[in-house]
Scaffold this active site. Structure first.
Site, PDB file in Angstrom:
ATOM      1  NE  ARG A   1       1.226  -8.342  14.960  1.00 28.29           N
ATOM      2  CZ  ARG A   1      -0.004  -8.736  15.552  1.00 28.29           C
ATOM      3  NH1 ARG A   1      -0.969  -7.971  16.275  1.00 28.29           N
ATOM      4  NH2 ARG A   1      -0.188  -9.984  15.643  1.00 28.29           N
TER       5      ARG A   1
ATOM      6  NE  ARG B   1       4.687   3.213   3.481  1.00 27.92           N
ATOM      7  CZ  ARG B   1       3.690   4.092   3.263  1.00 27.92           C
ATOM      8  NH1 ARG B   1       2.572   3.684   2.613  1.00 27.92           N
ATOM      9  NH2 ARG B   1       3.461   5.444   3.590  1.00 27.92           N
TER      10      ARG B   1
ATOM     11  CG  ASP C   1       0.785   1.591   1.464  1.00 28.23           C
ATOM     12  OD1 ASP C   1      -0.128   1.708   1.960  1.00 28.23           O
ATOM     13  OD2 ASP C   1       1.380   2.209   0.925  1.00 28.23           O
TER      14      ASP C   1
ATOM     15  CG  ASP D   1      -2.107   2.198  -2.360  1.00 28.07           C
ATOM     16  OD1 ASP D   1      -2.650   2.526  -1.161  1.00 28.07           O
ATOM     17  OD2 ASP D   1      -1.008   2.476  -2.844  1.00 28.07           O
TER      18      ASP D   1
HETATM   19  N1  ROI Z   1       8.272   3.434  -3.252  1.00 29.03           N
HETATM   20  C1  ROI Z   1       7.929   2.184  -3.600  1.00 29.03           C
HETATM   21  N2  ROI Z   1       9.105   1.989  -4.377  1.00 29.03           N
HETATM   22  N3  ROI Z   1       7.158   1.436  -3.464  1.00 29.03           N
HETATM   23  C2  ROI Z   1       5.729   1.834  -2.982  1.00 29.03           C
HETATM   24  O1  ROI Z   1       5.021   0.842  -2.627  1.00 29.03           O
HETATM   25  C3  ROI Z   1       6.048   2.879  -2.197  1.00 29.03           C
HETATM   26  N4  ROI Z   1       4.863   3.257  -1.415  1.00 29.03           N
HETATM   27  C4  ROI Z   1       4.743   4.638  -0.914  1.00 29.03           C
HETATM   28  C5  ROI Z   1       5.915   5.629  -1.071  1.00 29.03           C
HETATM   29  C6  ROI Z   1       6.493   5.989   0.300  1.00 29.03           C
HETATM   30  C7  ROI Z   1       5.420   6.710  -1.648  1.00 29.03           C
HETATM   31  N5  ROI Z   1       7.012   5.170  -1.857  1.00 29.03           N
HETATM   32  C8  ROI Z   1       7.020   3.867  -2.245  1.00 29.03           C
HETATM   33  O2  ROI Z   1       3.766   4.936  -0.082  1.00 29.03           O
END
Ligand code: ROI
Length: 162
Positions: free
Chosen positions: A84, A94, A97, A99
């Site tokens: 969610r 978030r 995430d 990636d």
């Molecule tokens: N900052 C940190 N420390 N870790 C993240 O995974 C991360 N991911 C993002 C942004 C918001 C850029 N900052 C983050 O997408």
């Protein structure tokens, strides 16, 4: 196609981030046509970008997969949805995430997917866990240890295993 070794960055700063990341590592281990070959420690990190949000938990996983890059991206986005994922604003907090950092030695540049991940060499919260599980990796023909030496690490803390 032969199996490809891929690296996936995980991040969360909402809804019990440690649990989110641990659960996501388990879910990665269950992906079809794939095998989780390594997972880094969890790292607490201060937010990159807007500071008015909680600290993040980050980790990196190594996944051997027969999925194509876009099929893998579909799976990762489905997992984000399952958590969610909330993403109120660009570079904001978030739930999860995922990636796609590297996919074998592929260079991919499409509207949906850029591999190697364009920001990975500038982000301590990616480089430190990646170097932990892939210490002899090269990024753009440079040892990962060189990239790590060139960036600032304050606010990054490796959590004890549990
Ligand atoms: N900052 C940190 N420390 N870790 C993240 O995974 C991360 N991911 C993002 C942004 C918001 C850029 N900052 C983050 O997408």
């Amino acid at each position: 196609m032969s199996a490809q070794l891929t690296y996936i960055g995980l991040g969360s700063n909402l809804a019990s981030p440690i649990k989110q990341v641990r659960q996501a590592l388990f879910e990665l281990s269950m992906l079809p046509l794939s095998r989780l070959v390594a997972a880094s420690s969890l790292y607490a990190s201060r937010p990159v970008g807007p500071q008015d949000q909680p600290d993040f938990i980050n980790a990196v996983a190594a996944l051997e997969t027969h999925l194509s890059p876009l099929a893998l991206l579909d799976q990762l986005q489905a997992l984000e949805q399952q958590h969610r994922r909330q993403r109120q604003r660009h570079w904001g907090p978030r739930t999860l995430d995922l990636d796609l950092l590297l996919y074998g030695n592929s260079h991919i540049s499409t509207p949906r997917l850029s591999v190697p991940h364009p920001q990975m060499t500038a982000r301590a919260f990616v480089l430190a866990p990646l170097a932990e599980i892939a210490p002899s990796l090269n990024l753009h023909q440079q040892p990962i240890t060189n990239w790590l030496a060139g960036i600032e690490l304050p606010g990054l803390e490796r959590l004890p295993d549990a």
